[in-house]
Design a protein around this motif. Structure first.
Motif, PDB file in Angstrom:
ATOM      1  N   LEU A  26       6.329 -32.884 -35.924  1.00 23.58           N
ATOM      2  CA  LEU A  26       5.420 -32.841 -34.556  1.00 23.58           C
ATOM      3  C   LEU A  26       5.373 -31.235 -34.407  1.00 23.58           C
ATOM      4  O   LEU A  26       6.039 -30.447 -34.525  1.00 23.58           O
ATOM      5  N   SER A  27       4.155 -31.101 -33.992  1.00 22.76           N
ATOM      6  CA  SER A  27       3.718 -29.538 -33.477  1.00 22.76           C
ATOM      7  C   SER A  27       3.802 -29.354 -32.266  1.00 22.76           C
ATOM      8  O   SER A  27       4.136 -30.038 -31.215  1.00 22.76           O
ATOM      9  N   LEU A  34       1.890 -37.024 -40.505  1.00 22.27           N
ATOM     10  CA  LEU A  34       2.512 -38.171 -41.040  1.00 22.27           C
ATOM     11  C   LEU A  34       2.094 -38.150 -42.424  1.00 22.27           C
ATOM     12  O   LEU A  34       0.920 -38.309 -42.721  1.00 22.27           O
ATOM     13  N   HIS A  35       3.045 -37.990 -43.234  1.00 21.92           N
ATOM     14  CA  HIS A  35       2.873 -37.807 -44.745  1.00 21.92           C
ATOM     15  C   HIS A  35       3.372 -39.289 -45.425  1.00 21.92           C
ATOM     16  O   HIS A  35       4.308 -39.680 -44.922  1.00 21.92           O
ATOM     17  N   VAL A  36       2.534 -40.112 -46.063  1.00 19.85           N
ATOM     18  CA  VAL A  36       2.721 -41.244 -46.433  1.00 19.85           C
ATOM     19  C   VAL A  36       2.490 -41.460 -48.073  1.00 19.85           C
ATOM     20  O   VAL A  36       1.580 -40.624 -48.616  1.00 19.85           O
ATOM     21  N   SER A  37       3.165 -42.623 -48.745  1.00 22.97           N
ATOM     22  CA  SER A  37       2.872 -42.609 -50.061  1.00 22.97           C
ATOM     23  C   SER A  37       2.137 -43.954 -50.155  1.00 22.97           C
ATOM     24  O   SER A  37       2.400 -44.817 -49.447  1.00 22.97           O
ATOM     25  N   ASP A  38       1.249 -44.328 -51.112  1.00 25.67           N
ATOM     26  CA  ASP A  38       0.633 -45.676 -51.207  1.00 25.67           C
ATOM     27  C   ASP A  38       0.165 -45.670 -52.846  1.00 25.67           C
ATOM     28  O   ASP A  38       0.540 -44.560 -53.710  1.00 25.67           O
ATOM     29  N   LEU A  46      -2.945 -36.587 -39.274  1.00 29.68           N
ATOM     30  CA  LEU A  46      -2.903 -35.983 -38.321  1.00 29.68           C
ATOM     31  C   LEU A  46      -3.135 -36.881 -37.081  1.00 29.68           C
ATOM     32  O   LEU A  46      -4.159 -37.247 -36.829  1.00 29.68           O
ATOM     33  N   ILE A  47      -1.976 -36.953 -36.329  1.00 29.73           N
ATOM     34  CA  ILE A  47      -2.277 -37.789 -35.131  1.00 29.73           C
ATOM     35  C   ILE A  47      -1.817 -37.249 -33.791  1.00 29.73           C
ATOM     36  O   ILE A  47      -0.791 -36.501 -33.540  1.00 29.73           O
TER      37      ILE A  47
END
Length: 174
Positions: A26-27, A34-38, A46-47
């Motif tokens: 959180l900034s 949000l870092h995700v793997s696929d 960035l949300i």
């Protein structure tokens, strides 16, 4: 997935659906990284928790086939939360980028391939940051500093294993 903050709640839908969430950060400007793997690698979103807008960092690095980069190594918000620095590239390559969330602008700050960026730490001034790179040609970690004022990257030297671990603790975990 729902992300709740003091300023509200956002429903986050990612396509394709990720295999796992690696980390989130959180900034101070009410944004979540949000870092995700696929199956294709890793992605960083960035949300904006105020309005729900999503930005895919991977799309800043467009390949010749029109696809975004395969991976994001390390990332870190600036002290004021208005910028995020990250290592981005394809498997076996990593470049440094900075995204300004207020201006909605991406800056590609390195032409040098750093292979793997393992840590990024902003300096208190918010105008420069240090990052650690490990190359294929050497298992030794090397510390660099990027200065936004000078638009340059300075090599500071090799790091001990202990120093590398200390810096890694300051970067969101994968």
């Amino acid at each position: 997935m729902k992300i709740k903050s003091k300023r509200g709640e956002q429903l986050v839908k990612l396509k394709p659906r990720p295999l796992r969430v690696n980390s989130l950060s959180l900034s101070k400007s009410n944004q979540v990284a949000l870092h995700v793997s696929d199956h294709e690698g890793s992605r960083l979103f960035l949300i904006n928790l105020s309005d729900g807008t999503q930005t895919s960092v991977n799309m800043f690095e467009i390949n010749s086939d029109g696809a975004g980069s395969e991976k994001v190594d390390a990332y870190k918000w600036s002290p004021d939360g208005k910028k995020i620095a990250f290592g981005i590239g394809d498997l076996g390559s990593s470049y440094i980028g900075v995204y300004d969330v207020e201006r909605k602008s991406y800056t590609h700050v390195s032409d040098k391939d750093f292979t793997l960026v393992s840590s990024i730490v902003w300096n208190k001034d918010g105008k420069s940051f240090d990052f650690v790179s490990k190359g294929d040609d050497s298992p030794q970690a090397v510390l660099y500093t990027y200065s936004e004022t000078r638009k340059s990257i300075l090599k500071n030297g090799s790091l001990s294993k202990n120093d590398e671990q200390k810096l890694a603790q300051l970067t969101p975990k994968f």
